[in-house]
Scaffold this motif. Structure first.
Motif, mmCIF file in Angstrom:
data_model
loop_
_atom_site.group_PDB
_atom_site.id
_atom_site.type_symbol
_atom_site.label_atom_id
_atom_site.label_comp_id
_atom_site.label_asym_id
_atom_site.label_seq_id
_atom_site.Cartn_x
_atom_site.Cartn_y
_atom_site.Cartn_z
ATOM 1 N N SER A 91 0.844 -1.207 0.000
ATOM 2 C CA SER A 91 0.000 0.000 0.000
ATOM 3 C C SER A 91 0.873 1.249 0.000
ATOM 4 O O SER A 91 0.613 2.214 -0.719
ATOM 5 N N MET A 92 1.907 1.219 0.825
ATOM 6 C CA MET A 92 2.809 2.369 0.911
ATOM 7 C C MET A 92 3.580 2.562 -0.397
ATOM 8 O O MET A 92 3.725 3.684 -0.883
ATOM 9 N N THR A 109 -7.388 -2.010 -3.415
ATOM 10 C CA THR A 109 -7.906 -0.982 -2.513
ATOM 11 C C THR A 109 -7.090 0.297 -2.625
ATOM 12 O O THR A 109 -7.650 1.402 -2.647
ATOM 13 N N ALA A 110 -5.767 0.147 -2.702
ATOM 14 C CA ALA A 110 -4.898 1.319 -2.829
ATOM 15 C C ALA A 110 -5.258 2.117 -4.081
ATOM 16 O O ALA A 110 -5.283 3.349 -4.068
ATOM 17 N N ALA A 165 -8.219 2.287 -5.511
ATOM 18 C CA ALA A 165 -9.478 3.002 -5.262
ATOM 19 C C ALA A 165 -9.245 4.203 -4.343
ATOM 20 O O ALA A 165 -9.764 5.293 -4.586
ATOM 21 N N VAL A 166 -8.430 4.001 -3.309
ATOM 22 C CA VAL A 166 -8.174 5.082 -2.341
ATOM 23 C C VAL A 166 -7.518 6.274 -3.045
ATOM 24 O O VAL A 166 -7.839 7.422 -2.748
ATOM 25 N N LEU A 167 -6.624 6.001 -3.991
ATOM 26 C CA LEU A 167 -5.904 7.099 -4.635
ATOM 27 C C LEU A 167 -6.620 7.632 -5.874
ATOM 28 O O LEU A 167 -6.045 8.382 -6.668
ATOM 29 N N GLY A 168 -7.890 7.247 -6.039
ATOM 30 C CA GLY A 168 -8.697 7.840 -7.110
ATOM 31 C C GLY A 168 -8.347 7.335 -8.493
ATOM 32 O O GLY A 168 -8.586 8.012 -9.491
ATOM 33 N N GLU A 169 -7.778 6.118 -8.556
ATOM 34 C CA GLU A 169 -7.380 5.582 -9.860
ATOM 35 C C GLU A 169 -8.279 4.434 -10.299
ATOM 36 O O GLU A 169 -7.924 3.647 -11.175
ATOM 37 N N ALA A 196 -4.883 -5.439 -1.187
ATOM 38 C CA ALA A 196 -4.260 -4.153 -0.855
ATOM 39 C C ALA A 196 -4.053 -3.315 -2.107
ATOM 40 O O ALA A 196 -4.315 -2.114 -2.117
ATOM 41 N N TYR A 219 2.753 1.572 -3.349
ATOM 42 C CA TYR A 219 1.828 2.034 -4.390
ATOM 43 C C TYR A 219 1.659 3.539 -4.292
ATOM 44 O O TYR A 219 1.687 4.255 -5.291
ATOM 45 N N GLN A 220 1.478 4.020 -3.062
ATOM 46 C CA GLN A 220 1.320 5.459 -2.861
ATOM 47 C C GLN A 220 2.530 6.232 -3.361
ATOM 48 O O GLN A 220 2.404 7.351 -3.854
ATOM 49 N N MET A 221 3.718 5.635 -3.238
ATOM 50 C CA MET A 221 4.936 6.323 -3.666
ATOM 51 C C MET A 221 5.120 6.269 -5.176
ATOM 52 O O MET A 221 6.028 6.899 -5.701
ATOM 53 N N CYS A 235 -14.900 3.318 -8.215
ATOM 54 C CA CYS A 235 -14.465 2.167 -7.408
ATOM 55 C C CYS A 235 -14.916 0.866 -8.069
ATOM 56 O O CYS A 235 -15.173 -0.140 -7.383
#
Lengths: 266, 266
Positions: free
Chosen positions: B216-217, B241-242, B244-248, B238, B219-221, B252
């Motif tokens: 998750s981390m 979900t990551a 979806a969380v980051l709007g990609e 993960a 992916y965020q980077m 959803c």
């Protein structure tokens, strides 16, 4: 990460009923459960019981401090009179946090003197009279205005927590990234950050997974505190694991202890 | 994120035995399972069977391409002759990836012409003759040297993936943060990033949780690709979900589809 346990909130039906029925043992069970699971503060919200909020929050504070005088309390109300009532009632030895102020709200002038008088921490939402900001930078700009205002008033800004206001990814999919980006921007001001976690997954199934993934990301960005359900093992597992992953858990001791206690999700 | 499925690896005993026994149906099951779970490439490693790696990898490539000619293949070997053998054997229509080169290794001069000739992607470990770097910046500096070298040789750098080399948090607790920080630094060079996931949790219990939080981390980077077990629902959950969380993940939709298919972990 400082944990603010969110369970004693009158938006939850069981809590509402317990407050109305003056069921002290239920409130105490909800308090001890959260403390045992790692809560640093117990959020107490009596705003939507349909009764007299001032009497309700005074009762709840008294119930908690009588048996658990060391518990940290987060006084959560939109009504500054209820906040004042709760602070006046509090005789315990725990730390206090007020939830919350916003920019361009007359409450700020009412609540700030209370926070100073009672030596509490303070949560500020990055919101202004113009509403909720969309970008990380707009959140930072509002935080900066509140920071300066609070500092001028003589409040210790080390005790200031900004909540950048998560919005559901189901309806505003680009907002989580902005909240995440805002965390280091706000921390650069010299203030702390706090997030109410559950809003992120509103309207979606399997919410624990979304909350846990978001929390891992927010932790990486430097989040200082989270308002969440400390009994949510998924979120708490993510936090403990994130700490180990980022080298903040020496010898992974906290992670291993949680594992041996059977606490971690698979 | 591009998924490289790691299961067909001769370090796994069952794979080693299947290769030795020329058990084509086992290899095919492992291939289709990974493709169905979302693998973009199937990593094929026959380096530690104790047999003749050149014959082994040629056999494995032939098994896969005969039934699944569109499958992307990641040819994974420390031996450039085995890589050449695999490339020469390959007649399928899938994309190819070579795993891997390092800086200051004579293999680079052997493998680079093959990557150009066969039009493959290329994974480069951020490692030099001096060993594995400790900081994010040292990883970026090695990546930059490899990037320039590969570019001068005429290789299309858009097909270059750098692996910043995860080390176990159990033994080197500060390294995960350095790997995470290195991702945007390497991407600024104009190259992509890839991580072999499982090393992060080596030596610790409940490894799926650690892998998922780290992913998750990462992916965020901005991580572009991951080498993992696509059948690991925790890691794949993960990732979905990551996203979806980051709007990609518009509406959803991918998250909800995975949820309805019963794929997501709780």
């Amino acid at each position: 990460v400082i944990i603010v346990g969110e369970r004693i909130n009158s938006t939850r039906e069981k809590i509402r009923e317990a407050i109305k029925a003056r069921d002290a043992s239920f409130i105490l069970r909800e308090t001890t459960g959260q403390l045992k699971s790692g809560a640093d503060y117990i959020d107490v919200n009596c705003a939507v019981t349909g009764g007299d909020e001032l009497r309700d929050i005074e009762w709840a504070i008294n119930v908690i401090q009588k048996d658990l005088p060391d518990a940290g309390i987060c006084i959560d109300s939109p009504n500054h009179l209820a906040i004042e009532q709760a602070l006046a009632a509090y005789k315990g030895k725990g730390r206090l946090l007020i939830n919350s102020i916003t920019l361009g709200d007359s409450r700020i002038s009412k609540i700030l003197p209370l926070a100073i008088k009672y030596n509490t921490g303070l949560i500020a939402l990055t919101m202004s009279e113009a509403g909720m900001p969309d970008t990380a930078e707009a959140r930072r700009d509002i935080a900066w205005k509140i920071f300066e205002m609070v500092k001028r008033a003589g409040f210790d800004t080390k005790k200031l927590f900004f909540d950048p206001l998560i919005r559901p990814i189901s309806t505003e999919p680009e907002q989580a990234r902005e909240v995440l980006r805002s965390i280091p921007l706000i921390r650069e001001l010299g203030a702390s950050t706090i997030c109410g976690l559950s809003n992120i997954s509103f309207g979606l199934p399997n919410r624990h997974l979304i909350n846990a993934v978001f929390l891992s990301m927010a932790y990486q960005m430097g989040l200082d505190a989270a308002i969440l359900d400390p009994l949510d093992r998924s979120a708490m597992s993510a936090l403990k694991t994130a700490k180990a992953v980022l080298g903040e858990d020496e010898y992974c001791a906290g992670y291993l202890q949680a594992y041996r206690a059977g606490f971690l999700v698979k």
